[in-house]
Design a protein around this motif. Structure first.
Motif, PDB file in Angstrom:
ATOM      1  N   PHE A  89      15.892 -45.866  -8.785  1.00 55.12           N
ATOM      2  CA  PHE A  89      16.718 -44.902  -9.526  1.00 55.12           C
ATOM      3  C   PHE A  89      18.028 -44.624  -8.794  1.00 55.12           C
ATOM      4  N   LEU A  90      17.965 -44.512  -7.472  1.00 57.78           N
ATOM      5  CA  LEU A  90      19.127 -44.079  -6.692  1.00 57.78           C
ATOM      6  C   LEU A  90      20.261 -45.088  -6.739  1.00 57.78           C
ATOM      7  N   GLY A  91      19.921 -46.370  -6.677  1.00 59.81           N
ATOM      8  CA  GLY A  91      20.967 -47.389  -6.748  1.00 59.81           C
ATOM      9  C   GLY A  91      21.736 -47.285  -8.053  1.00 59.81           C
ATOM     10  N   GLY A  92      21.014 -47.051  -9.149  1.00 62.09           N
ATOM     11  CA  GLY A  92      21.661 -46.940 -10.456  1.00 62.09           C
ATOM     12  C   GLY A  92      22.410 -45.644 -10.656  1.00 62.09           C
ATOM     13  N   ALA A  93      22.142 -44.651  -9.787  1.00 58.58           N
ATOM     14  CA  ALA A  93      22.785 -43.337  -9.943  1.00 58.58           C
ATOM     15  C   ALA A  93      24.198 -43.300  -9.378  1.00 58.58           C
ATOM     16  N   LEU A  94      24.549 -44.272  -8.507  1.00 58.56           N
ATOM     17  CA  LEU A  94      25.850 -44.217  -7.818  1.00 58.56           C
ATOM     18  C   LEU A  94      27.046 -44.136  -8.774  1.00 58.56           C
ATOM     19  N   PRO A 101      26.569 -52.248  -0.332  1.00 57.69           N
ATOM     20  CA  PRO A 101      26.755 -51.010   0.426  1.00 57.69           C
ATOM     21  C   PRO A 101      28.115 -50.908   1.111  1.00 57.69           C
ATOM     22  N   ASP A 102      28.651 -52.012   1.634  1.00 55.72           N
ATOM     23  CA  ASP A 102      29.951 -51.938   2.322  1.00 55.72           C
ATOM     24  C   ASP A 102      31.059 -51.551   1.355  1.00 55.72           C
ATOM     25  N   GLN A 103      31.019 -52.151   0.180  1.00 56.16           N
ATOM     26  CA  GLN A 103      32.039 -51.837  -0.822  1.00 56.16           C
ATOM     27  C   GLN A 103      31.919 -50.375  -1.270  1.00 56.16           C
ATOM     28  N   VAL A 104      30.677 -49.914  -1.447  1.00 54.89           N
ATOM     29  CA  VAL A 104      30.443 -48.526  -1.867  1.00 54.89           C
ATOM     30  C   VAL A 104      30.912 -47.563  -0.772  1.00 54.89           C
ATOM     31  N   ALA A 105      30.635 -47.908   0.501  1.00 58.18           N
ATOM     32  CA  ALA A 105      31.056 -47.046   1.614  1.00 58.18           C
ATOM     33  C   ALA A 105      32.573 -46.918   1.651  1.00 58.18           C
ATOM     34  N   ALA A 144      28.495 -34.344  -5.039  1.00 57.09           N
ATOM     35  CA  ALA A 144      28.422 -35.771  -5.379  1.00 57.09           C
ATOM     36  C   ALA A 144      28.787 -36.630  -4.174  1.00 57.09           C
ATOM     37  N   CYS A 145      29.817 -36.205  -3.447  1.00 61.31           N
ATOM     38  CA  CYS A 145      30.219 -36.914  -2.221  1.00 61.31           C
ATOM     39  C   CYS A 145      29.061 -36.956  -1.229  1.00 61.31           C
ATOM     40  N   ALA A 146      28.407 -35.812  -0.993  1.00 54.82           N
ATOM     41  CA  ALA A 146      27.290 -35.740  -0.044  1.00 54.82           C
ATOM     42  C   ALA A 146      26.101 -36.561  -0.539  1.00 54.82           C
ATOM     43  N   ALA A 147      25.851 -36.569  -1.867  1.00 53.72           N
ATOM     44  CA  ALA A 147      24.718 -37.322  -2.422  1.00 53.72           C
ATOM     45  C   ALA A 147      24.898 -38.821  -2.186  1.00 53.72           C
ATOM     46  N   ILE A 148      26.124 -39.314  -2.358  1.00 56.03           N
ATOM     47  CA  ILE A 148      26.379 -40.742  -2.096  1.00 56.03           C
ATOM     48  C   ILE A 148      26.120 -41.060  -0.624  1.00 56.03           C
ATOM     49  N   ALA A 149      26.552 -40.148   0.260  1.00 54.99           N
ATOM     50  CA  ALA A 149      26.314 -40.348   1.695  1.00 54.99           C
ATOM     51  C   ALA A 149      24.820 -40.416   1.986  1.00 54.99           C
ATOM     52  N   LYS A 150      24.038 -39.554   1.324  1.00 52.99           N
ATOM     53  CA  LYS A 150      22.584 -39.562   1.548  1.00 52.99           C
ATOM     54  C   LYS A 150      21.971 -40.876   1.061  1.00 52.99           C
ATOM     55  N   ILE A 151      22.429 -41.361  -0.100  1.00 53.63           N
ATOM     56  CA  ILE A 151      21.881 -42.634  -0.610  1.00 53.63           C
ATOM     57  C   ILE A 151      22.210 -43.764   0.358  1.00 53.63           C
ATOM     58  N   LEU A 152      23.464 -43.809   0.835  1.00 51.92           N
ATOM     59  CA  LEU A 152      23.880 -44.881   1.752  1.00 51.92           C
ATOM     60  C   LEU A 152      23.133 -44.799   3.088  1.00 51.92           C
ATOM     61  N   HIS A 153      22.782 -43.597   3.503  1.00 53.37           N
ATOM     62  CA  HIS A 153      22.089 -43.441   4.791  1.00 53.37           C
ATOM     63  C   HIS A 153      20.583 -43.674   4.647  1.00 53.37           C
ATOM     64  N   PHE A 154      19.961 -43.036   3.666  1.00 54.46           N
ATOM     65  CA  PHE A 154      18.496 -43.059   3.581  1.00 54.46           C
ATOM     66  C   PHE A 154      17.972 -44.202   2.715  1.00 54.46           C
ATOM     67  N   ASN A 155      18.801 -44.732   1.795  1.00 53.40           N
ATOM     68  CA  ASN A 155      18.314 -45.742   0.855  1.00 53.40           C
ATOM     69  C   ASN A 155      19.290 -46.902   0.727  1.00 53.40           C
ATOM     70  N   ALA A 156      19.855 -47.325   1.831  1.00 49.83           N
ATOM     71  CA  ALA A 156      20.884 -48.386   1.789  1.00 49.83           C
ATOM     72  C   ALA A 156      20.360 -49.642   1.105  1.00 49.83           C
ATOM     73  N   ALA A 157      19.064 -49.919   1.241  1.00 44.79           N
ATOM     74  CA  ALA A 157      18.496 -51.138   0.647  1.00 44.79           C
ATOM     75  C   ALA A 157      18.562 -51.112  -0.880  1.00 44.79           C
ATOM     76  N   ALA A 158      18.665 -49.918  -1.431  1.00 53.07           N
ATOM     77  CA  ALA A 158      18.706 -49.806  -2.887  1.00 53.07           C
ATOM     78  C   ALA A 158      20.107 -50.026  -3.440  1.00 53.07           C
ATOM     79  N   VAL A 159      21.102 -50.124  -2.540  1.00 50.92           N
ATOM     80  CA  VAL A 159      22.505 -50.236  -2.965  1.00 50.92           C
ATOM     81  C   VAL A 159      22.901 -51.705  -2.956  1.00 50.92           C
ATOM     82  N   ALA A 160      23.454 -52.162  -4.078  1.00 50.67           N
ATOM     83  CA  ALA A 160      23.772 -53.594  -4.226  1.00 50.67           C
ATOM     84  C   ALA A 160      24.841 -54.046  -3.240  1.00 50.67           C
TER      85      ALA A 160
END
Length: 1097
Positions: free
Chosen positions: A949-954, A996-1000, A978-994
């Motif tokens: 779910f988190l990857g699709g929420a970005l 991650p470097d581009q998103v960061a 929203a800014c903090a939520a993206i940081a949490k996804i990148l930190h705790f669920n980086a594997a779910a992000v297609a």
């Protein structure tokens, strides 16, 4: 023929004589016999006997007295077979009830004396009320008797019928409404004025008892009602005309739109009454009140009438000139020492109050121009009463016309200020009054922009020759200084206090009292700046406290106490030094001298002790044995309630300090003055608990059991319940600080006394705003305990309360929606303010419920889920609701499930996921914030189950930050979450992000976070992570990263260890990229630069 044995009737006749005896002993013994031998033993004989006494006695006084006693006994309560409290009459066997009521009705029909018949009608009305309240019993023959009486040849009997209708309009059922309408129509044309008036009063009561949808069918009767008025005016009978106007006021309150077609005619008639000086003042004021009632309940109708506004303002101003009769030079007014002498029944006061209502209800756009068409002429009039009225009008309208007048404040002041030099003292007094009222209504603009105008004008008036004028000038200063910054007051302190010091020497005691109040207010506003006057003023106050003990000096001493303790609070304990002990000793001496219950010093003392405690802190402890006992007595006071049987008793209690409440056909008198004292005492207990903390713990058990918890259910006075809700968590906190969070003492206080009562009031509190306070009391108390403290039973009861609260809320929403559909747009406009307040009350309640759920989840975790899911359907419905309040409420609760139930929250994913994503696109910033926060806590606490779910929420989170004006006051918290939520996804669920470097890299552009202190650490600690990895997104733009960090430090969004970690990492980044921050700092203010440099040293 008598139903009872002759000897029983003889005994009762003798008892009635004894009950009326002038001998107290005889009367007291008779009361005991009545209670012990009749009321409690054979009430059916007593009521039948009284009915027979009414029927048979030759003495009208005995018949009248028997009817009064009958009504009183019939309405008393006793336990029935099911241990329920039931009124005596309705508790009797139905055969007995039928016999008694039949006999009573016979007396109503046959009685010839009007006064006696009125007493009988009151008794009949009481029985009728009991039948109306009953869901199973009825009195079918009563209506027929009343209809017959309403057509009787005897005028008195016709009047009596409508007297009963007025008292118990509920006896008229739907199927009788047509017959009743005919009876009213006939009565409105009756030859007798008394019958026409009784019918008007009965119609007003009947109409007010109808559901709104049933009222319209009776609108046709209104012309007949209004036709009663002109003959009453033409006959110059002000008493009857007054009664008719009062009846119309009741109709206007309940259904003002009923008058729409005839409103202009009624306006013209009422204005003719108001301006007719041959009529009594009361009659003219009732006509004014009728017109003002339309402003209260149908302002749009008033605005549209061509005559209403101009005529009403003209008549109000005219009434306001009606003062000072036979006192042109104000000699009598100046000589008066009792400034509290009531004037509420005088024309000029009625005019002022009405002007205030017109301004508040019709608004400045309507009222201001017609008022100011008069005011300049009146202010330049040679008649002092005109000038006085103009100034009082400015005082009256300033609150309601604030928006329009505040832009023209200089011009208004240019009208008012010159009047402080008027030759007439009452005009100068009114000028001071206007400045004082404007200081309150136009704060803080008056104090910031026009302080010199005001203070320079008032200062000379403090030296006026007339005591009343200089005293009122000092009173106006109180209003000004209450809202003034100390920097505004400081340059004027010498002049103000010199003049006020002189007032302390004035021979008039009320001048001295006012001077003390003003000095106290100035001290409170000036704070430490007042220190330089301490040595001059404190000895004077100490002198007053030490000597004047006569009764007439009590208020002066009370004011001196108030002044001395406010000065102590302003200058602080170090400046007070040894005087603190002397001052509290003086207070102790005064407390010992207070004997009379009406001594004003007693109430002032309570507040003074509270201030000294705040000044002295823990050093105040030795004085608590002196202070606490009288305070606990006041705080534990029971409600003073009187049951009022008749109009004579009601009239006695219609005074300040008593509130009269109609209740089931009776009137209850509640002594509000003692309730105010109770509220004040509990308020001070909160202060002592806050200041003394653990040292107050020895008193906590007693106060919790005897005062705080009973106070939560003190339904006679809302403020007592409010402040009791503040006291409960404070007492728990004292015990926690004294004995520790795991202590037996805290556990006992919570488990044995507190938690059950809190859960009980969540179920029983009827007032919406107070229920919100109870939820706040509950969650603050749970927060104080700070650990799992609710058993399974407690959780079940908490959800019982929550379910009941939500059900009641949904019913209110449904009724509002129904009303919106049937109420015309014009009516809706008039009711918009009331509707808005009701919606705000509900929003506050839901918000406090949210916090209670949050607190329970925080400490009970997943254990709460089994109970929580009882309302699963409600949460789902609210998440899909069109009402943003409901969507936000449900989303916030879902956030708590995600945050405190971890992976177990995934079982509700189907319910939560779609609302979270849709919430990011919601028009409401609060909902976008709740949705973004929820996605963030899912990343932080949800575990692997939420990764997909988190990857699709970005994309949805980035969308939150792309709304127009994303960083304005309304949107900034949603953006930062929203800014903090993206940081949490990148930190705790980086594997779910297609990617991650581009998103960061994209995420960095969403910084800074400068408002939300909870969100900021997650974002900036992720920034630290990127710096430690030497991520190109940060190394390529070190200057921007520094500015983002500096902005958070300036705003104090980062602090403590988090700030230190972020600064240390940023230093590494700056050094590694050879970035010079000096030019970057130039964009910040000097103070901000200093703050930022301090972190980077």
């Amino acid at each position: 023929m008598s139903v009872l044995p002759a000897e029983v009737n003889a005994q009762l006749a003798q008892l009635l004589q004894q009950l009326q005896s002038p001998d107290n002993n005889v009367r007291s013994q008779a009361e005991d016999i009545l209670q012990d031998q009749w009321t409690s033993q054979r009430p059916e004989w007593l009521l039948m006997g009284l009915a027979e006494q009414i029927a048979r006695s030759d003495d009208p006084n005995t018949r009248s007295f028997a009817a009064v006693i009958f009504r009183r006994i019939a309405s008393k309560t006793r336990k029935n077979a099911y241990a329920q409290n039931v009124e005596i009459f309705i508790s009797l066997d139905q055969e007995q009830c039928t016999a008694i009521r039949t006999k009573l009705l016979e007396t109503l029909v046959t009685e010839t004396e009007k006064g006696v018949r009125n007493k009988i009608s009151d008794a009949v009305a009481e029985l009728a009320r009991q039948y109306t309240d009953s869901t199973t019993l009825s009195w079918p023959d009563l209506l027929q008797v009343l209809f017959t009486l309403s057509q009787a040849p005897d005028v008195g009997k016709r009047e009596t019928a409508f007297r009963v209708f007025k008292t118990t309009p509920g006896i008229i059922e739907k199927q009788h409404e047509d017959a009743v309408a005919q009876a009213f129509a006939a009565a409105f044309k009756d030859d007798s004025v008394a019958v026409r008036l009784a019918a008007m009063e009965a119609f007003a009561a009947f109409f007010g008892n109808l559901p709104k949808r049933s009222q319209t069918k009776f609108y046709v009767l209104l012309p007949e009602v209004l036709n009663i008025l002109p003959p009453l005016k033409d006959s110059q009978d002000p008493e009857d005309l007054s009664k008719a106007l009062v009846a119309l006021i009741g109709l206007a309150e309940g259904a003002p739109r009923m008058f729409k077609q005839v409103f202009n005619v009624l306006v013209q008639f009422s204005i003719s009454v108001i301006q007719d000086k041959e009529l009594s003042d009361l009659c003219r004021q009732n006509a004014l009140e009728l017109m003002a009632t339309f402003a209260d309940y149908a302002p749009s109708m008033c605005k549209k009438d061509p005559n209403y506004t101009n005529d009403m303002i003209t008549q109000c101003l005219s009434l306001m000139t009606d003062l000072g009769e036979d006192d042109d030079d104000a000699a009598e007014w100046l000589a008066a020492d009792d400034l509290d002498e009531p004037e509420s029944d005088q024309n000029h006061v009625a005019g002022e109050h009405c002007m205030d209502r017109l301004a508040n209800k019709l608004g400045g756009m309507v009222v201001l121009q017609p008022t100011f068409n008069w005011l300049p002429r009146m202010l330049s009039s040679p008649a002092w009463r005109d000038r006085h009225a103009a100034l009082m009008a400015i005082s009256a309208i300033s609150e309601g016309c604030r928006e329009q007048m505040i832009g023209e404040l200089k011009q208004v002041l240019d009208l008012v200020v010159p009047t402080l030099k008027d030759p007439h003292p009452r005009v100068r007094w009114a000028g001071c009054n206007a400045l004082g009222q404007m200081s309150t209504d136009f704060a803080p603009t008056m104090q910031k922009d026009y302080y010199d105008h005001v203070l320079s004008a008032i200062l000379p008036v403090l030296n006026s020759p007339e005591a009343r004028v200089k005293s009122h000038a000092a009173a106006a200063l109180v209003n000004f200084c209450e809202e003034a910054e100390k920097s505004v007051l400081e340059p004027y302190l010498d002049g103000l206090l010199t003049s006020l010091y002189r007032l302390l020497q004035n021979e008039k005691r009320y001048v001295q009292e006012q001077a003390l109040s003003t000095i106290a207010t100035i001290a409170d506003a000036a704070e430490q700046a007042f220190s330089r006057y301490y040595d001059t003023l404190m000895p004077i106050l100490v002198s007053v406290l030490g000597r004047e003990s006569d009764k007439e000096y009590r208020l002066l001493r009370a004011k001196a106490m108030e002044c001395a303790t406010l000065i102590a609070l302003a200058v602080g304990a170090p400046r007070l030094g040894g005087d603190a002990a002397m001052l509290v000793q003086l207070l102790a001496n005064i407390q010992d001298s207070v004997q009379d219950p009406d001594d004003p010093q007693a109430q002032y003392l309570m507040h003074c002790w509270g201030r000294m405690c705040r000044v002295m802190g823990k050093a105040f402890l030795p004085y608590m044995p002196k202070v606490l006992p009288p305070l606990l007595e006041l705080a534990g006071a029971k409600a003073d309630i009187q049951l009022l049987d008749d109009d004579e008793q009601i009239e006695k209690f219609q005074e300040d300090g008593w509130e009269l409440v109609p209740l089931r056909g009776k009137t209850i008198g509640i002594k509000t003055s003692s309730m105010d004292d109770k509220h004040m005492a509990i308020e001070l207990l909160v202060v002592y608990a806050q200041v003394l903390e653990e040292d107050f713990a020895p008193h906590a058990d007693q106060i919790m059991e005897n005062i705080a918890l009973p106070g939560l259910a003190f339904f006679f006075h809302d403020p007592v319940r409010f402040v009791s809700a503040k006291l409960v968590p404070q007492l728990l906190s004292c015990v926690k600080k004294a004995y520790g969070p795991q202590s037996e003492q805290l556990a006992r206080l919570w488990n044995d006394k507190t938690v059950e009562k809190l859960l009980e009031v969540l179920m029983s509190e009827p007032a919406i705003d107070t229920l919100a306070e109870m939820y706040q009391c509950f969650y603050e108390s749970v927060e104080v305990i700070g650990r799992p403290c609710l058993t399974e039973t407690h959780l079940e009861r908490f959800m019982d309360g929550a379910a009941s609260t939500i059900e009641d809320y949904q019913e209110r929403v449904r009724l509002r929606e129904e009303e919106r559909e049937v109420v015309p747009a014009e009516d809706a406009e008039d009711e918009a303010e009331e509707l808005l307040m009701a919606i705000e009350d509900d929003q506050t309640l839901l918000s406090d419920m949210n916090k209670a759920f949050h607190c329970v989840f925080k400490y009970q975790g997943p254990n709460f889920l089994r109970h929580w899911q009882r309302l699963l359907n409600t949460y789902g419905a609210f998440l899909k609701s069109a009402d943003p309040t409901q969507r936000q409420w449900a989303l916030c609760i879902m956030d708590d499930v995600l945050e405190y139930c971890g992976p177990q929250s995934s079982q509700y994913a189907e319910l939560i996921t779609q609302p979270l994503l849709q919430g990011c696109q919601d028009p409401s910033p609060a909902i976008r914030q709740a949705a973004a926060y929820g996605i963030g806590v899912a990343a932080r606490h949800g575990g692997d189950a939420w990764s997909g779910f988190l990857g699709g929420a970005l994309p949805f989170l980035f969308e939150v930050m792309q709304v127009p004006d994303a960083r304005n006051e309304d949107n900034v918290y949603a953006t930062e979450n929203a800014c903090a939520a993206i940081a949490k996804i990148l930190h705790f669920n980086a594997a779910a992000v297609a990617q991650p470097d581009q998103v960061a890299t994209q995420w960095i552009n969403t910084l800074p976070i400068t408002n939300d202190e909870e969100a900021a650490p997650y974002a900036y600690l992720y920034l630290v992570e990127l710096i430690s990895k030497q991520h190109p997104a940060v190394t390529s733009q070190a200057p921007r990263i520094f500015v983002f960090v500096a902005q958070a430090l300036e705003a104090e969004a980062l602090s403590g260890q988090n700030a230190a970690r972020v600064v240390a990492a940023t230093k590494v980044l700056l050094e590694g990229t050879s970035t010079d921050v000096s030019p970057l700092l130039q964009q910040f203010t000097p103070d901000a630069q200093q703050t930022i440099r301090a972190h980077f040293v």
